[in-house]
Design an enzyme around this catalytic site. Structure first.
Site, PDB file in Angstrom:
ATOM      1  CD  GLU A 177       0.113  -1.315   3.097  1.00 29.95           C
ATOM      2  OE1 GLU A 177       0.521  -2.171   2.298  1.00 29.95           O
ATOM      3  OE2 GLU A 177       0.076  -1.506   4.333  1.00 29.95           O
ATOM      4  CB  CYS A 282      15.840  -8.189   1.395  1.00 30.16           C
ATOM      5  SG  CYS A 282      16.022  -8.946  -0.208  1.00 30.16           S
TER       6      CYS A 282
END
Ligand code: NAD
Length: 490
Positions: A177, A282
């Site tokens: 979102e 990551c």
């Protein structure tokens, strides 16, 4: 209110059933861009129904025909790379070049998924007994779904979706979102692919939407990428509903610099690894272990390399590092830096004081480096997910490996050395799923699985290539008997 984004369900753009929206902010200037549905269970019910209805025909479509849509998908993305990258940069803050690089990784995965007629081939054993043959076939599961994080709005859904649909599943993508418009634009462009309605759907939203995906009985397989706590929750909840889950979590990636490393090259690569995408990767390098006497030269050079990095709006050509994703994220990172200092780390470069012209309302933190970090400190153990590099000295390679293996994370680990023996030992002994030797970001190409160990991954099969194919299919074993006397008739 800014432009309201819509869901894409059953080949149509539809409004969410929940009238609440969240404003998406440009992290480079703090200005609202567009509004994303906060999501609802109802949206998933409708999408899952549509995907479930489209499944029988799609699974019966020959694999070679299914991949003909993927060829078109690849072409469309290639033709619109710049336009998609611009939206990605606006909402994620990363540089335009970084957004375009993401697209390359997405395209690679489509290319590998186009090999599905080969990837789906199985085993056949003739005459396991007289006149008896045994073979296995791979069949799709039904409706798959992927839940994506904010940091790679283009690439991450493509670790899963192309394989899932190529295998004959229908699919729902749930973008983050925080960066929803990038995938929205990709889906708008996909109209020219002419996929049958319901095969590919996109639903916006946050936790309610995710929970609806986890609970829905028509969705047996879910791919997740995000932070470790949410990954664990997704895995545990999904498994409790009897689903297949692959959930990639957070990371704290160590890098070892040996005394024989080529320091100039090593510094350049580690600076890119630690500060690229403002450290929100990551696979970003976050702790450097300098072994023996590598520390002094490496430290002075990396501080200089980091100091000259140009931080700014990702749309400016000269920018090398954009802002972090949100005000909350900036505050969290600044607090972690301060706690690190309070716990005894030495502040070698402070990015908290950075001034970006025109970005006064943006969420900028400049490259930050902390030295003498303690292995018991919060900054050593916590995923910062920002442009912060910690440095620590280790007497030997064994000491560095032993500290690395105590981490709760195991996404990646890299070593810089000229010694084959040191590299071999590191590769063998380190408990992490992606290993780099003289590489800063050990990101597997699409034809290798995107590995990840310990609390960086929950599940068994990873994203990309054969793992994704295995994840999105189930094996059926068939044993057939054809009696000698029946065959002799022919
Ligand atoms: P996040 O966990 O906050 O969100 C990821 C997704 O989960 C989003 O779609 C979000 O809507 C949803 N979500 C958030 N909170 C939820 C909740 N409580 N219940 C259900 N769903 C929820 O992650 P993020 O901040 O978007 O992304 C950054 C994180 O992702 C970092 O920890 C990073 O290391 C990790 N990441 C891991 C990999 C990997 O390959 N291991 C790759 C990219 C990012």
């Amino acid at each position: 209110m800014t432009m309201k984004l819509k869901n894409y369900i059953n080949g149509q753009w539809v409004e969410t059933k929940n009238p609440e929206y969240i404003e998406v902010i440009n992290p480079a200037d703090g200005q609202p861009l567009w509004s994303v549905p906060s999501g609802s269970k109802k949206d998933i019910l409708i999408a899952a129904e549509a995907a479930h209805k489209a499944w029988p025909e799609w699974r019966n479509t020959p694999a070679v025909k299914r991949i003909s849509y993927l060829f078109k998908m690849k072409q469309i993305l290639e033709d619109h790379t710049e336009e998609i990258a611009e939206i990605c940069t606006k909402e994620s803050g990363k540089t335009f070049a970084e957004s375009k690089a993401e697209m390359v990784r997405a395209l690679e995965n489509i290319e590998v998924a186009c090999g599905i007629p080969n990837l789906l081939q199985s085993d056949f054993s003739e005459d396991i007994a007289t006149g008896v043959d045994e073979f296995s076939i791979r069949q799709p599961l039904g409706v798959g779904a992927c839940i994506a994080p904010f940091n790679f709005p283009i690439m991450i859904p493509f670790w899963f979706m192309p394989y899932a649909i190529a295998c004959g599943n229908t699919y729902i993508v749930k973008p983050s979102e925080k960066v929803p418009a990038t995938m929205q634009r990709i889906f708008e462009l996909f109209k020219d692919i002419n996929l049958p309605a319901g095969v590919l759907n996109m639903v916006h939203g946050g936790k309610d939407t995710v929970d609806a995906i986890l609970e829905h009985p028509f969705i047996p397989a879910i791919s997740f990428v995000g932070s470790t706590n949410v990954a664990r929750y997704i895995y545990q909840t999904g498994v409790s509903f009897g689903k297949r889950i692959q959930a990639q979590g957070g990371a704290k990636n160590p890098v070892v610099v040996m005394p024989d490393a080529d320091i100039d090259t090593t510094v350049r690569i580690i600076a890119d690894s630690a500060f690229g995408c403002a450290g929100q990767r990551c696979l970003a390098a976050s702790i450097v272990f300098t072994v023996g006497d590598a520390g002094k030269l490496f430290t002075s050079k990396i501080v200089e390399a980091a100091r000259v990095k140009k931080t700014g709006n990702g749309m400016n050509k000269e920018t090398e590092m954009g802002p972090v994703i949100s005000k909350e994220s900036k505050e969290r990172i600044e607090k972690l830096i301060q706690n690190g200092i309070n716990e005894g780390a030495r502040l070698l470069l402070d990015g908290r004081t950075i001034n970006v012209q025109g970005g006064e309302n943006g969420y900028f933190i400049g490259p930050t480096i902390l030295g003498n970090v303690e292995s018991e400190s919060e900054i050593f153990k916590t995923e910062v997910f920002g442009p912060v590099l910690c440095i620590m000295n280790a007497d030997t390679l064994e000491d560095a490996i032993s500290l690395i293996n105590k981490s709760r994370y195991g996404n990646s680990a890299c070593i810089f050395t000229h010694s084959g023996a040191a590299a071999r030992k590191f590769r063998h002994d380190v408990m992490a799923g992606n290993i780099g030797v003289n590489i800063g970001i050990a990101a597997p190409m699409a034809f290798f699985p995107f590995s990840g160990w310990k609390e960086s991954f929950f599940g068994d099969l990873h994203g990309q290539t054969s793992h994704a194919v295995e994840f999105y299919t189930q094996t059926k074993v068939v044993i057939e008997r054809w009696h000698e006397e029946w065959i002799r008739k022919f």
